[in-house]
Design a protein around this motif. Sequence first.
Motif, PDB file in Angstrom:
ATOM      1  N   ARG A 148      29.774 -90.623 109.696  1.00  9.70           N
ATOM      2  CA  ARG A 148      28.800 -91.128 108.499  1.00  9.70           C
ATOM      3  C   ARG A 148      27.471 -90.407 108.747  1.00  9.70           C
ATOM      4  N   GLU A 296      24.272 -99.088 108.964  1.00 13.78           N
ATOM      5  CA  GLU A 296      25.359 -99.550 109.829  1.00 13.78           C
ATOM      6  C   GLU A 296      25.380-101.144 110.105  1.00 13.78           C
ATOM      7  N   PRO A 299      27.185-105.222 106.405  1.00 13.33           N
ATOM      8  CA  PRO A 299      28.977-105.001 106.250  1.00 13.33           C
ATOM      9  C   PRO A 299      29.210-104.650 104.766  1.00 13.33           C
ATOM     10  N   GLU A 301      28.139-102.341 103.200  1.00 14.26           N
ATOM     11  CA  GLU A 301      28.561-101.083 103.150  1.00 14.26           C
ATOM     12  C   GLU A 301      30.040-100.852 103.341  1.00 14.26           C
ATOM     13  N   ASN A 302      30.556-101.603 104.003  1.00  9.78           N
ATOM     14  CA  ASN A 302      32.052-101.413 104.580  1.00  9.78           C
ATOM     15  C   ASN A 302      32.730-101.812 103.368  1.00  9.78           C
ATOM     16  N   TRP A 304      31.824-101.834 100.184  1.00 17.72           N
ATOM     17  CA  TRP A 304      31.959-100.679  98.994  1.00 17.72           C
ATOM     18  C   TRP A 304      32.920 -99.803  99.434  1.00 17.72           C
ATOM     19  N   GLN A 305      32.993 -99.402 100.672  1.00 19.91           N
ATOM     20  CA  GLN A 305      34.219 -98.419 101.052  1.00 19.91           C
ATOM     21  C   GLN A 305      35.429 -98.840 100.769  1.00 19.91           C
ATOM     22  N   PHE A 306      35.732-100.174 100.962  1.00  9.27           N
ATOM     23  CA  PHE A 306      37.010-100.728 101.022  1.00  9.27           C
ATOM     24  C   PHE A 306      37.471-100.721  99.462  1.00  9.27           C
ATOM     25  N   ASP A 309      37.888 -97.126  98.103  1.00 10.27           N
ATOM     26  CA  ASP A 309      39.089 -96.546  98.663  1.00 10.27           C
ATOM     27  C   ASP A 309      40.289 -97.219  97.805  1.00 10.27           C
ATOM     28  N   ILE A 344      36.315-107.898 106.952  1.00  8.59           N
ATOM     29  CA  ILE A 344      35.353-106.639 107.079  1.00  8.59           C
ATOM     30  C   ILE A 344      34.040-107.222 107.147  1.00  8.59           C
ATOM     31  N   ARG A 347      30.326-110.557 111.452  1.00 11.95           N
ATOM     32  CA  ARG A 347      29.542-109.548 112.801  1.00 11.95           C
ATOM     33  C   ARG A 347      29.543-110.668 113.899  1.00 11.95           C
TER      34      ARG A 347
END
Length: 353
Positions: A148, A296, A299, A301-302, A304-306, A309, A344, A347
Amino acid sequence: MGRAVSLRDDYDGQALRQLAKQSKHANQSRRLLALAEIYDGGKRSDAARIGGVTLQIIRDWVLRFNMEGPPGLIDKARSGAPSKLNGGQRRALAAIVEQGPIPSIHGVVRWRRKDLARWIYEEYGISLEESSVGRELRALGFAKLSARPRHRGQNQFAMDEFLKNFPAELAAVRKKLPKGTPIEVWWQDEARVGQKTKITRRWAKRGTRPVAPKDQRTKSVYVFGAICPARGVGAGLVLPYCNRQAMQWHLEEISCQVANGAHAIVILDRAGWHTTQNLEVPANITLLPLPPRSPELNPVENIWQFMRDNWLSNRIFSSYEEILAICCDAWSKLVEQPWIIMSIGLREWAHRF
């Protein structure tokens, strides 16, 4: 020709067929069925035909079965040649991979297996093939992952300080609230989704190069998203602009999703529309900014990635209205799957208090 080796007498053909039915190992099932034929009075040649092997292998199976019972017919993992590296050398290899190369010393900006093989030889005089280096890395828990981007101005000390002080921040907010008020930890962020979509990895046959649609037009929307991983809920808006008014609307949406009687700590980055004094923060929300340039820690941000994808990439948006509709549908799919938000978003450092 020697006499056939007799099978042990504490099993019979019916018992072996039942074990073959229950077995999770295909080869063990095949061997059990072959030996069941012998128990039922069949010839060893018939057992070899059932097992698809020779008479000598049937004899080997009988010996293994007599010695170890049904577990003896399970294929054992092959140990292979012992590693040339000892424990200390493996730890040193793991440390240098974690640390990364120093270009002025090692001559490269990222480790390749051939570079690590050369480093091992220079350090320990041990010659390893690239494939052996790869096996060592996998055994140490490493995999080849996409990196990243990290802003050159990121302050790791500020990030560590934020994590260290988070319990105190939580306690300070709790102290201002009526006794017994539940506190929810929320995370907030925005993502731009437009006609220039991302192309993701996909399964394809080796040696081929899969294709995916790629648009060059520039219409876009902004998805304002917030999640509460502990409850598995989210609050989202799809808006044409990313500004103070849009953030105001999103805070009001988050406020509506906070549980009755609870207070939300909304953790977010330091974008100008997040930190402006002109925001009217709802009474059941406290904003907690992250350190600068530290995505980082968020979460979302993760999330959005999910979403990219699985629902937003590899497609052509014909119009602004279609981008809007598909983004709304993607967010609706997300909030309908609370286990995804929990998986996801949770934390340990933020939810253990």
